[in-house]
Enzyme design. Sequence first.
Site, mmCIF file in Angstrom:
data_model
loop_
_atom_site.group_PDB
_atom_site.id
_atom_site.type_symbol
_atom_site.label_atom_id
_atom_site.label_comp_id
_atom_site.label_asym_id
_atom_site.label_seq_id
_atom_site.Cartn_x
_atom_site.Cartn_y
_atom_site.Cartn_z
ATOM 1 N N ASP A 163 -44.868 20.685 -8.398
ATOM 2 C CA ASP A 163 -45.425 21.783 -8.992
ATOM 3 C C ASP A 163 -46.043 22.911 -7.976
ATOM 4 O O ASP A 163 -45.998 24.162 -8.254
ATOM 5 C CB ASP A 163 -46.627 21.472 -9.911
ATOM 6 C CG ASP A 163 -46.044 20.828 -10.835
ATOM 7 O OD1 ASP A 163 -45.871 19.797 -11.266
ATOM 8 O OD2 ASP A 163 -45.976 21.412 -12.028
ATOM 9 N N ASN A 218 -47.866 17.127 -7.651
ATOM 10 C CA ASN A 218 -46.726 16.817 -8.612
ATOM 11 C C ASN A 218 -47.599 15.960 -9.552
ATOM 12 O O ASN A 218 -49.030 15.862 -9.313
ATOM 13 C CB ASN A 218 -45.569 16.207 -8.090
ATOM 14 C CG ASN A 218 -44.605 15.916 -9.184
ATOM 15 O OD1 ASN A 218 -44.279 16.931 -9.756
ATOM 16 N ND2 ASN A 218 -44.107 14.895 -9.167
ATOM 17 N N LYS A 219 -47.082 15.674 -10.507
ATOM 18 C CA LYS A 219 -47.810 15.128 -11.442
ATOM 19 C C LYS A 219 -48.552 13.744 -11.171
ATOM 20 O O LYS A 219 -48.195 13.060 -10.250
ATOM 21 C CB LYS A 219 -46.680 14.503 -12.568
ATOM 22 C CG LYS A 219 -47.200 13.629 -13.866
ATOM 23 C CD LYS A 219 -48.190 14.174 -14.697
ATOM 24 C CE LYS A 219 -48.060 15.581 -15.218
ATOM 25 N NZ LYS A 219 -49.032 16.360 -15.640
#
Length: 358
Positions: free
Chosen positions: A241, A251-252
Amino acid sequence: MPHAGYQSLRWDDGVLWVLDQRRLPGATQYIRADAVTVVADAIRTLAVRGAPAIGAAAAYGLALAVAPAPGDDGPAVRERLERAATLLRGTRPTAVNLAWALDRVLRSVAGEQAAAALSQRVLAEAEALADDDRRINRALAQHGQSVVPRRSTPVTVIHHCNTGSLATVDYGTALGVIRAAHESGQRLWVLVDETRPLLQGARLTMWELEQLGIPAALMVDGAAAHQMRTRGVDLCLVGADRIAANGDVANKIGTYQLALAAKAHGVPFYVAAPTSTIDLATAAGDAMVIEERDADEVAVVGGRRMAPDGAAVLNPAFDVTPATLVAGIITEVGVVRPPYAENLALAMARGKSSTVEA
Ligand code: MRU
């Protein structure tokens, strides 16, 4: 064209159609977005999600805000544009593609004062951005082939969250690398992290892999280290991201612990992302804003409250994986390797100066 007839986003005659990812895999329904507020809501509630898809949706959101209206004059349209950009910018904080896309569209009309030209050029830039995303993902996927072992037996890959066609305008990033390897004849076995709490892996990645005909198995996020130790995993592939100038990767949530497990088991850990996800203005991961989401996303499963009433809940939507755990960052201009501080800046310069080929 996207595979199997679905598209995360589709612009058609002044309307943005947004595939409602909250309803997948049960239903393939599109939201009719005819106003920027509908787009902002779709981003905030994850009807559209995934960093590149959010960016493209936001760009189209600007186009909706400046669509011609009776009695328009230049200042009125510009004011609508600025207000829409502020609204969209506030929807999700971590994915840099959102701000990047808004800034790209705003830059394209800097100095433009005429109402009609503003409307036309904002839409043209949103369409150009979406087209670029399609091309960039395919180029990225080709560069990514160099990290996928070539052999006759299946290559085992762990993937986190969803990074496919759904998370982009088309084709995907990390899932695009997997898809291109499959299309080139490499046999694969994808171990799909379910990705708590919103199950992007279970609901979206499994759905995409099934339609692509790529063998896959779903597992809980906590199973990754066990699979690495007992089964042999060839590589981890995830998206991003935001990537800081030093190579730290947001990121997630769950990505960081996957990277730690990969390090402990000698499994190469790769990040796939377009250069639009690289944020050279952010020096390191600590400076990134990590989105915190509603407690009920964690405490309520399938409509049923699993935790005692009033239980304290932590729900960070993302985490930061330190650059030291990342073997390489696969972009549309090549695979960037350490030292990231130097090589990401070079990749960004190349990304700006080169034409990415499909
Ligand atoms: O909260 P989400 O579903 O928008 O999070 C998405 C991710 O973390 C993806 O891995 C990332 O945006 C890359 S998508 C190509």
